[in-house]
Design a protein around this motif. Structure first.
Motif, short mmCIF file in Angstrom:
data_model
loop_
_atom_site.label_atom_id
_atom_site.label_comp_id
_atom_site.label_asym_id
_atom_site.label_seq_id
_atom_site.Cartn_x
_atom_site.Cartn_y
_atom_site.Cartn_z
N GLY A 130 0.52 -1.18 -0.03
CA GLY A 130 0.14 0.16 -0.13
C GLY A 130 0.90 1.30 -0.33
N VAL A 131 2.25 1.23 0.14
CA VAL A 131 3.38 2.17 -0.22
C VAL A 131 2.65 3.02 -1.49
CG1 VAL A 131 4.30 1.56 1.67
CG2 VAL A 131 4.70 1.04 -0.65
N THR A 132 3.35 4.80 -1.45
CA THR A 132 3.83 4.95 -3.13
C THR A 132 4.97 4.29 -3.75
OG1 THR A 132 4.87 6.56 -1.90
CG2 THR A 132 2.27 6.83 -1.58
N PRO A 133 4.49 4.65 -5.03
CA PRO A 133 5.38 3.63 -5.95
C PRO A 133 7.24 4.49 -5.50
CG PRO A 133 3.91 4.26 -6.42
CD PRO A 133 3.22 4.76 -6.03
N ALA A 134 7.52 5.85 -4.86
CA ALA A 134 8.32 6.45 -4.56
C ALA A 134 9.01 6.12 -3.39
CB ALA A 134 8.43 8.00 -4.82
N ARG A 135 8.26 5.63 -2.09
CA ARG A 135 8.12 4.72 -1.02
C ARG A 135 8.51 3.38 -1.54
NH1 ARG A 135 10.53 5.29 4.05
NH2 ARG A 135 10.36 3.18 5.01
N ALA A 136 7.88 2.49 -2.51
CA ALA A 136 8.45 1.80 -2.59
C ALA A 136 9.23 1.06 -3.20
CB ALA A 136 7.00 1.07 -3.46
N VAL A 137 10.15 2.47 -4.19
CA VAL A 137 11.38 2.27 -4.84
C VAL A 137 12.91 2.40 -3.65
CG1 VAL A 137 12.41 3.04 -6.88
CG2 VAL A 137 11.01 2.31 -7.32
N ALA A 138 12.37 3.99 -2.77
CA ALA A 138 13.38 4.02 -2.06
C ALA A 138 13.50 2.06 -1.18
CB ALA A 138 12.97 5.08 -1.08
N VAL A 139 12.16 2.48 0.00
CA VAL A 139 12.50 0.69 0.17
C VAL A 139 13.34 -0.18 0.13
CG1 VAL A 139 11.20 -1.03 1.32
CG2 VAL A 139 10.41 1.59 2.31
N THR A 140 13.23 -0.74 -1.64
CA THR A 140 13.33 -1.51 -2.77
C THR A 140 15.20 -1.52 -2.03
OG1 THR A 140 11.79 -2.08 -3.56
CG2 THR A 140 13.39 -2.64 -4.80
N MET A 141 15.14 -0.33 -2.66
CA MET A 141 16.81 0.04 -2.76
C MET A 141 17.72 -0.37 -1.97
SD MET A 141 17.22 0.65 -6.31
CE MET A 141 18.62 1.28 -6.18
N ARG A 142 17.03 0.75 -0.75
CA ARG A 142 17.63 -0.06 1.21
C ARG A 142 18.14 -1.29 0.90
NH1 ARG A 142 14.57 2.61 3.89
NH2 ARG A 142 13.93 0.22 4.68
N THR A 143 16.83 -1.84 0.54
CA THR A 143 17.19 -3.95 0.77
C THR A 143 17.47 -4.77 -0.20
OG1 THR A 143 14.87 -4.35 0.26
CG2 THR A 143 15.02 -3.33 2.57
N ALA A 144 16.56 -4.69 -1.30
CA ALA A 144 17.28 -5.37 -2.33
C ALA A 144 18.12 -5.09 -3.23
CB ALA A 144 16.17 -6.11 -3.10
N GLY A 145 18.22 -3.80 -3.36
CA GLY A 145 19.43 -2.83 -4.10
C GLY A 145 20.98 -3.24 -3.81
N ARG A 146 20.88 -2.52 -1.83
CA ARG A 146 22.40 -3.22 -1.22
C ARG A 146 22.46 -4.30 -1.34
NH1 ARG A 146 21.58 -0.14 4.59
NH2 ARG A 146 21.42 2.33 4.03
N THR A 147 21.54 -5.88 -1.18
CA THR A 147 21.61 -6.91 -1.54
C THR A 147 22.68 -7.36 -3.09
OG1 THR A 147 19.84 -7.71 -0.05
CG2 THR A 147 20.67 -9.46 -2.04
N VAL A 148 22.43 -6.52 -4.08
CA VAL A 148 22.86 -6.47 -5.64
C VAL A 148 23.55 -5.67 -5.55
CG1 VAL A 148 21.70 -5.74 -7.81
CG2 VAL A 148 20.08 -6.86 -6.44
N ALA A 149 24.47 -4.82 -4.94
CA ALA A 149 25.33 -4.40 -5.24
C ALA A 149 26.59 -4.84 -3.93
CB ALA A 149 25.57 -2.43 -3.87
N PHE A 150 26.19 -5.94 -2.66
CA PHE A 150 27.18 -6.87 -2.16
C PHE A 150 26.93 -7.71 -3.24
CE2 PHE A 150 27.72 -10.16 0.68
CZ PHE A 150 29.01 -9.15 1.51
N SER A 151 26.13 -8.77 -3.83
CA SER A 151 26.07 -9.86 -4.55
C SER A 151 27.24 -9.23 -5.76
CB SER A 151 24.95 -9.89 -5.31
OG SER A 151 25.10 -10.93 -6.15
N ALA A 152 26.79 -8.75 -6.83
CA ALA A 152 27.89 -7.62 -7.28
C ALA A 152 29.25 -7.87 -7.08
CB ALA A 152 27.39 -6.86 -8.27
N LEU A 153 29.78 -6.82 -5.58
CA LEU A 153 31.00 -7.40 -5.40
C LEU A 153 31.66 -8.47 -4.90
CD1 LEU A 153 33.58 -6.18 -4.06
CD2 LEU A 153 32.05 -6.22 -1.25
N THR A 154 30.71 -10.48 -4.54
CA THR A 154 31.34 -11.33 -4.55
C THR A 154 31.39 -11.74 -5.85
OG1 THR A 154 29.26 -12.07 -4.58
CG2 THR A 154 30.05 -11.48 -2.26
N VAL A 155 30.82 -11.56 -6.87
CA VAL A 155 31.32 -12.63 -8.29
C VAL A 155 32.01 -11.46 -8.23
CG1 VAL A 155 30.08 -11.78 -10.42
CG2 VAL A 155 28.65 -12.60 -8.22
N ALA A 156 32.58 -10.47 -8.64
CA ALA A 156 33.34 -9.49 -8.73
C ALA A 156 34.61 -9.84 -8.07
CB ALA A 156 33.45 -7.97 -8.18
#
Length: 838
Positions: free
Chosen positions: A284-310
């Motif tokens: 039920g959140v706004t799209p802006a809030r949804a993207v913010a939360v997504t980047m803070r959680t899944a986004g950090r996971t992606v950055a960390f994952s890319a680091l392990t692969v690299a």
């Protein structure tokens, strides 16, 4: 660790529920939020420009890269080129006539071909049957003859010169039919075949992945986003590789791997982000809030994952072989760009799409299926069952993996030859015809170079006699004549003058075998001969032996680098010194089945008819190294997803077993979907007609599937059960270090955000310990299940919680804003919304 809760949409007016979001809560997202269209425009231009540059990438890469340029064999060729203007014979023209090769017309036409080669820059040491009348250069039936030459230059120059000869001389030449082969042509055709293979791989991977994404997301819009990100990533990666060729040579393996690895990683990362974004919207959140939360959680996971692969692929930079090092360059670039595009282009698209991401729903999907109650999911049940008998189950699975890896104990390493290419390639056809129709072949000739020495005729004669008396030597040619079986075979002629320079000499050693093991032994025997001055041995067999040595010498350094960095990064994630070691061991163990399968299939020849390749009895030495780096990086990638969630559950509950079961349950489905998707992408390698590229199509999917099932479902829960609370051990000084610099995927566990409908108390306040604030009605089932296990339950009175949080905040530094707490006036609107998950 806090638990995230469903958020209410922001609305204006009195009594509206208001999200309190500070600017420091969303630093990753802030710029993209303000400049979404600008971000998309910049990346669109970059993708188009870099994609256009990549159109000529295959003209700038080398087909080989399997030699160590600092080895003895490479130095031998350098002396041969600089002192004698010659090189190792790497170009063969197979000349065929309807009559006899000794007919006057055939002789005239063949002599004209020899003259043509003499006139070309960079081609030297041209020898033919018609100019030397050597029996080895004439077929048994007398209808075919050979012209052998050396093409000089860098690998790229050799490729271009061999291609020019093939384009101009192949086919009909008067009464002659000409086919061009040799090692130079083999490398050229490898590059050309790679172009075709990449196109076929993409043609297979894209539609398969789109179909799978439709099952995952259930909608055309959501399913197309990962593919869009993948296209941008691949275009930028190929263009970046083109730019890299301006500064360093690259082998074609970089392009081969970059395309499908980029496609796989981009889809993997996009899947995590899009799935999390849709879950936030569902709360039920706004799209802006949804993207913010997504980047803070899944986004950090992606950055960390890319680091392990690299990090895993950076280990390939320790190897001196260009083919391996090029894959390291490509892997680092593709991991970085896949993460960059996923963390910039994708959130910008999500902001513009908003709730329209669910357009084009098909009505059936996987990840949007109703979630089972906590403790009732398949992965939770599996983990719980395993932890009841961890030792028997863990030992059984470990023994199974070791058994599957047992064939690797009999591995025989070699290097690609003409048999790795399809039967339609002329380099393969020429080699096979020479082996079949000619009594002898000089294609595996070794050169023994004596630099900085002025040998007398008697000195060269003695060395040549000793070389010719070695096992598997048919003939030795040098300035003093030709030798066989320890004696003089033929007196020197004018052609023998090419073996001597002012202060150097060399000998040509023609083997009597084509067996790779026998050739390697012969190289060792030649090098063991005692000569008065420096002796450099070159040739294809010597180069292969030196490359195997280079790989074995660099391997400990590469493994040490990767393992140490992985342990450091995983410590920063988990705060434990035990879990990083466990993760590395389990990730390595997950590769045993892959390496066993490589030997069983590609060396021993099982399934060769089904997969369409020729059995050589050897495994390309570069394949295990490159495959280990890629597969180990991906295995660590999924370990990161799981361990980060298990740590979060352990911080929240303080119970090891509960944390393992809940962590596995809450990331099980998304990681399973990611593993299936990336495996489908890697199956595109099977479309290649190059045998060692097919090995990636078998090895990478198998490694991912084993890790996602046997390791994640059985070994990890079993091991963590046996270790218990020791999983989380770290010395006190390391704990303090982790508190200061440790990584936190989802924001601080001390963060509190009060959702205040009156707009007077809602602000981010500090808390000295984790505060669980959830929606009691929407998650009543989850709360009851957790209460039954003695865990934290919901807070009904947010104002009282806010007051407590403020009091605790006076003793700690303020924290970033996180998820909101609803008052009872908001509970009706929140009813029925499910819990979000990382």
């Amino acid at each position: 660790m806090r638990r995230t809760g469903s958020a209410m949409p922001e609305t204006a007016g009195p009594g509206a529920c208001r999200d309190v979001v500070t600017s420091e809560e969303i630093p990753v997202f802030e710029f993209t939020e303000r400049r979404s269209r600008w971000v998309l425009g910049v990346f669109a231009v970059l993708a188009l420009v870099l994609g256009a540059l990549s159109a000529s990438l295959f003209d700038r890469v080398d087909g080989g890269g399997y030699t160590d340029q600092g080895s003895e064999s490479s130095r031998a060729l350098t002396v041969l080129r600089e002192e004698f203007g010659q090189g190792s014979p790497n170009l063969v023209l197979l000349v065929r006539t309807e009559g006899s090769v000794d007919d006057p017309e055939a002789t005239a036409a063949a002599t004209a071909l020899v003259a043509n080669l003499h006139e070309r820059d960079g081609i030297t040491d041209v020898v033919s049957y018609w100019t030397t009348h050597q029996p080895a250069l004439r077929s048994v039936d007398g209808k075919q003859g050979l012209i052998v030459a050396s093409v000089l230059g860098s690998e790229r120059e050799i490729d271009q010169r061999a291609a020019a000869v093939a384009d101009e001389l192949s086919g009909a030449n008067g009464i002659l039919q000409v086919q061009v082969g040799g090692f130079a042509m083999l490398m050229h055709e490898t590059v050309e075949q790679s172009k075709t293979d990449i196109a076929k791989g993409e043609a297979i991977a894209f539609p398969l992945t789109l179909i799978a994404l439709l099952f995952v997301f259930g909608g055309l819009v959501a399913a197309s986003l990962p593919l869009l990100v993948a296209i941008v990533t691949v275009l930028m990666t190929m263009g970046a590789l083109w730019l890299l060729t301006l500064f360093t040579p690259l082998a074609v393996t970089a392009a081969n791997v970059a395309t499908l690895l980029g496609l796989g990683l981009a889809i993997d990362y996009s899947l995590l982000i899009v799935n999390r974004y849709r879950e936030e919207l569902g709360g039920g959140v706004t799209p802006a809030r949804a993207v913010a939360v997504t980047m803070r959680t899944a986004g950090r996971t992606v950055a960390f994952s890319a680091l392990t692969v690299a990090v895993a692929l950076a280990g390939l930079l320790f190897f001196p072989l260009l083919a391996i090092r090029s894959m390291g360059y490509a892997g680092i670039i593709v991991a970085a760009l896949a993460a960059l595009v996923s963390l910039t282009v994708l959130p910008a698209i999500l902001l513009l799409l908003g709730t329209r991401i669910d357009k084009g729903q098909l009505g059936w999907w996987f990840l949007r299926a109703p979630r089972p109650a906590p403790g009732e999911g398949t992965w939770h049940k599996l983990a719980t069952a395993v932890m009841r008998k961890p030792i028997p189950i863990g030992l059984t699975v470990t023994l199974l993996l070791l058994l599957l890896g047992a064939p690797f104990l009999g591995v025989k390493l070699g290097f690609p030859d003409e048999r790795t290419l399809p039967a339609s390639m002329t380099s393969r056809q020429v080699t096979e015809i020479v082996h079949r129709d000619f009594g002898e072949s000089d294609q595996n000739t070794l050169v023994a170079v004596l630099p900085d020495s002025a040998y007398s005729a008697s000195g060269l004669d003695a060395i040549a006699r000793e070389f010719s008396d070695l096992d598997h030597v048919r003939r030795v040619d040098t300035a003093t004549g030709s030798y066989a079986q320890g004696g003089l075979l033929a007196a020197p002629t004018a052609i023998n003058e090419r073996f001597r320079a002012d202060r150097a000499a060399y000998l040509s050693i023609v083997p009597a075998t084509t067996d790779s093991a026998a050739l390697t032994t012969l190289v060792e025997q030649v090098r063991a001969v005692d000569v008065p001055s420096e002796l450099l041995v070159g040739g294809i067999a010597a180069a292969n032996a030196d490359s195997l040595t280079a790989i074995s010498d660099a391997l400990p350094w590469a493994l040490g680098f990767v393992i140490i960095l992985m342990l450091i990064v995983l410590f920063l994630l988990t705060g434990s010194v035990v879990l990083p070691v466990l993760a590395v061991i389990l990730s390595a163990l997950s590769l045993t089945a892959t390496f066993g399968a490589l030997v069983w299939i590609f060396q021993d020849g099982h399934l060769s008819g089904l997969l369409g390749f020729t059995v050589t009895g050897e495994l390309a030495a570069t394949v295990p190294v490159m495959l280990f780096a890629a597969a180990f990086g991906l295995a660590m990638d999924y370990q990161v997803f799981l361990l980060s969630r298990i740590r979060e559950e352990y911080d929240r509950t303080g119970k090891n077993d509960t944390a393992v079961a809940l962590g596995l349950e809450r990331v099980g489905r998304i990681v399973t979907a990611a593993a299936i998707l990336i495996s489908l992408v890697f199956l595109g390698f099977l479309a290649s007609d190059i045998t060692f590229m097919k090995a990636f199509g078998i090895g990478l999917p198998l490694a991912v599937i084993v890790d996602a099932t046997l390791v994640r479902g059985f070994l990890l829960p079993a091991a963590m059960k046996v270790l218990g609370d020791a999983n989380w051990y770290a010395p006190e000084f390391l704990r303090r270090l982790h508190d200061r610099i440790g990584l936190d995927e989802g924001g601080s566990k001390h963060d509190v955000l009060v959702r205040d409908p009156l707009g007077v108390t809602g602000r981010a306040v500090g808390a000295s310990e984790a505060v669980t604030i959830i929606d009691p009605l929407a998650r009543a089932e989850a709360a009851r299940a957790e209460a039954a296990r003695g865990e934290e339950t919901a807070v009904v009175d947010p104002l009282a919680r806010a007051e407590a949080a403020r009091e605790e905040g006076t003793r700690e530094e303020p924290a970033r804003a996180d998820e909101g707490t609803r008052t009872e006036d908001d509970l009706a609107a929140a009813t029925g919304r499910r819990e979000t998950a990382d």
